[in-house]
Enzyme design. Sequence first.
Site, PDB file in Angstrom:
ATOM      1  N   LEU A  80       0.861  -1.009   0.019  1.00 58.88           N
ATOM      2  CA  LEU A  80       0.039   0.082  -0.037  1.00 58.88           C
ATOM      3  C   LEU A  80       0.939   1.538  -0.142  1.00 58.88           C
ATOM      4  O   LEU A  80       1.857   1.241   0.423  1.00 58.88           O
ATOM      5  CB  LEU A  80      -0.757   0.067   1.249  1.00 58.88           C
ATOM      6  CG  LEU A  80      -1.791  -1.161   1.383  1.00 58.88           C
ATOM      7  CD1 LEU A  80      -2.895  -0.812   2.311  1.00 58.88           C
ATOM      8  CD2 LEU A  80      -2.565  -1.442  -0.079  1.00 58.88           C
TER       9      LEU A  80
ATOM     10  N   HIS B 159      -3.580   4.059  -2.335  1.00 58.90           N
ATOM     11  CA  HIS B 159      -4.768   3.336  -1.669  1.00 58.90           C
ATOM     12  C   HIS B 159      -5.451   3.929  -0.597  1.00 58.90           C
ATOM     13  O   HIS B 159      -6.440   3.671  -0.319  1.00 58.90           O
ATOM     14  CB  HIS B 159      -3.905   2.195  -1.249  1.00 58.90           C
ATOM     15  CG  HIS B 159      -3.203   1.122  -2.253  1.00 58.90           C
ATOM     16  ND1 HIS B 159      -1.946   1.145  -2.376  1.00 58.90           N
ATOM     17  CD2 HIS B 159      -3.675   0.357  -3.251  1.00 58.90           C
ATOM     18  CE1 HIS B 159      -1.741   0.386  -3.315  1.00 58.90           C
ATOM     19  NE2 HIS B 159      -2.968  -0.269  -3.660  1.00 58.90           N
TER      20      HIS B 159
ATOM     21  N   GLN C 180      -4.571 -12.335 -12.809  1.00 57.69           N
ATOM     22  CA  GLN C 180      -4.211 -11.258 -13.730  1.00 57.69           C
ATOM     23  C   GLN C 180      -2.672 -11.045 -14.111  1.00 57.69           C
ATOM     24  O   GLN C 180      -2.072 -10.088 -14.572  1.00 57.69           O
ATOM     25  CB  GLN C 180      -4.488  -9.953 -12.833  1.00 57.69           C
ATOM     26  CG  GLN C 180      -4.219  -9.430 -11.771  1.00 57.69           C
ATOM     27  CD  GLN C 180      -4.740  -8.353 -10.933  1.00 57.69           C
ATOM     28  OE1 GLN C 180      -6.020  -8.501 -10.367  1.00 57.69           O
ATOM     29  NE2 GLN C 180      -4.405  -7.182 -10.881  1.00 57.69           N
TER      30      GLN C 180
ATOM     31  N   GLY D 124      -9.036   3.080  -8.341  1.00 58.38           N
ATOM     32  CA  GLY D 124      -8.155   4.631  -8.804  1.00 58.38           C
ATOM     33  C   GLY D 124      -7.948   4.603 -10.228  1.00 58.38           C
ATOM     34  O   GLY D 124      -8.045   3.886 -11.089  1.00 58.38           O
TER      35      GLY D 124
ATOM     36  N   SER E  61       2.448   3.995  -7.415  1.00 54.62           N
ATOM     37  CA  SER E  61       2.169   2.605  -7.758  1.00 54.62           C
ATOM     38  C   SER E  61       2.991   1.503  -7.001  1.00 54.62           C
ATOM     39  O   SER E  61       4.379   2.020  -6.547  1.00 54.62           O
ATOM     40  CB  SER E  61       2.456   2.427  -9.320  1.00 54.62           C
ATOM     41  OG  SER E  61       2.683   1.096  -9.606  1.00 54.62           O
ATOM     42  N   SER E  62       2.449   0.630  -6.595  1.00 56.48           N
ATOM     43  CA  SER E  62       3.403  -0.306  -5.666  1.00 56.48           C
ATOM     44  C   SER E  62       4.700  -0.791  -6.768  1.00 56.48           C
ATOM     45  O   SER E  62       5.759  -0.937  -5.950  1.00 56.48           O
ATOM     46  CB  SER E  62       2.653  -1.732  -5.558  1.00 56.48           C
ATOM     47  OG  SER E  62       1.358  -1.102  -4.801  1.00 56.48           O
ATOM     48  N   ARG E  63       4.637  -0.781  -7.961  1.00 54.08           N
ATOM     49  CA  ARG E  63       5.675  -1.169  -8.897  1.00 54.08           C
ATOM     50  C   ARG E  63       6.730  -0.081  -8.835  1.00 54.08           C
ATOM     51  O   ARG E  63       7.837  -0.327  -9.201  1.00 54.08           O
ATOM     52  CB  ARG E  63       5.144  -1.495 -10.206  1.00 54.08           C
ATOM     53  CG  ARG E  63       4.412  -3.048 -10.232  1.00 54.08           C
ATOM     54  CD  ARG E  63       4.095  -3.387 -11.512  1.00 54.08           C
ATOM     55  NE  ARG E  63       3.641  -4.769 -11.531  1.00 54.08           N
ATOM     56  CZ  ARG E  63       2.326  -5.161 -11.654  1.00 54.08           C
ATOM     57  NH1 ARG E  63       1.259  -4.267 -11.862  1.00 54.08           N
ATOM     58  NH2 ARG E  63       1.972  -6.264 -11.747  1.00 54.08           N
TER      59      ARG E  63
HETATM   60  O1  PAF Z   1      -5.992  -2.274  -8.955  1.00 55.47           O
HETATM   61  C1  PAF Z   1      -5.502  -3.643  -8.285  1.00 55.47           C
HETATM   62  O2  PAF Z   1      -4.717  -3.303  -7.516  1.00 55.47           O
HETATM   63  C2  PAF Z   1      -5.922  -4.734  -8.783  1.00 55.47           C
HETATM   64  O3  PAF Z   1      -6.221  -4.954 -10.020  1.00 55.47           O
HETATM   65  C3  PAF Z   1      -7.344  -5.182  -7.877  1.00 55.47           C
HETATM   66  C4  PAF Z   1      -8.490  -4.277  -8.534  1.00 55.47           C
HETATM   67  C5  PAF Z   1      -7.340  -5.267  -6.643  1.00 55.47           C
HETATM   68  C6  PAF Z   1      -7.795  -6.433  -8.475  1.00 55.47           C
HETATM   69  O4  PAF Z   1      -6.690  -7.574  -8.071  1.00 55.47           O
END
Ligand code: PAF
Length: 291
Positions: free
Chosen positions: A39, A43, A67, A153, A191-193
Amino acid sequence: MAKRPAMTIARTRKEARQWRAAMREAGKRVAFAPTMGALHEGHVSLIRLGLAHADVAASSIFVNPTQFSANEDFSTYPRAEQADLDALAEAGCSFCYCPNPTEMYPAGDSTRIIVKDLSHILEGEVRPHFFEGVASVVARLFLHIGPDVAVFGEKDYQQLLVIRRMTQDLGFPIEILGGPTIREADGLAMSSRNAYLTADERACAAEVSGTMHDSAAAIEAGQPIRAVTDAAAARLMANGFASVDYVEARRADTLAPFGAEIAPAGVGGRLLIAARLGKTRLIDNMAFVRK
Ligand code: PAF
């Protein structure tokens, strides 16, 4: 169900539904902001936005395997559950669902949700598996938690549109809200990345938001779309980016191309960028309207 001072944590769908039933009994309107953990302030802003539209906020932490493709970062995606739970509690979240993987995808699971068309352009062209995974997990989260409001977001603008479409098509009685992108001081979208960026890459990364703002301003001023987006891609490449997946100016409501050389006046548009810096893929977007 484990209890923290201010936040209930559920690991099974049964526990999640028990908490939801208790909220319904208490007459509480529930806002939900799902996450994959790691986070940041973005978030937290979604939790706060949810609380402005509901009585209680719920979140989830689940790094969703469907995903990610086989060559993506599922195994190395940053995981810090305790720090994330502390941040959610601090933000005023009352409930967090951290499902065991089999709660989301039971043995033999073979059900997927596909939002056609919208899932196969832009991000979907580069990451063909992505929106099927997102829609499939968000539908499950909606079913397990049953929120009144869900917050996503705008940083992932196409994801927001895919979820709106799915919610409408499947008739989930959930209001979908988009939360504004939260940025670092130099404009880089949180972004977490971003944690993957080296110091040198981090110094270049703000070029995405600078390029995006300048490009949107040029399109608003009536410059030809393709010339602006080509120049934006060239600018990123000249500033250390390894590759540019796309720079596109599209209709904000459908992400369809404008079908005109110059953006039509008064029609909401969205400038979207995806580019790679070293091994990190950065995406960003912003609204524009030609006067
Ligand atoms: O945006 C994200 O963090 C992810 O794609 C989500 C919506 C939590 C689904 O895994």
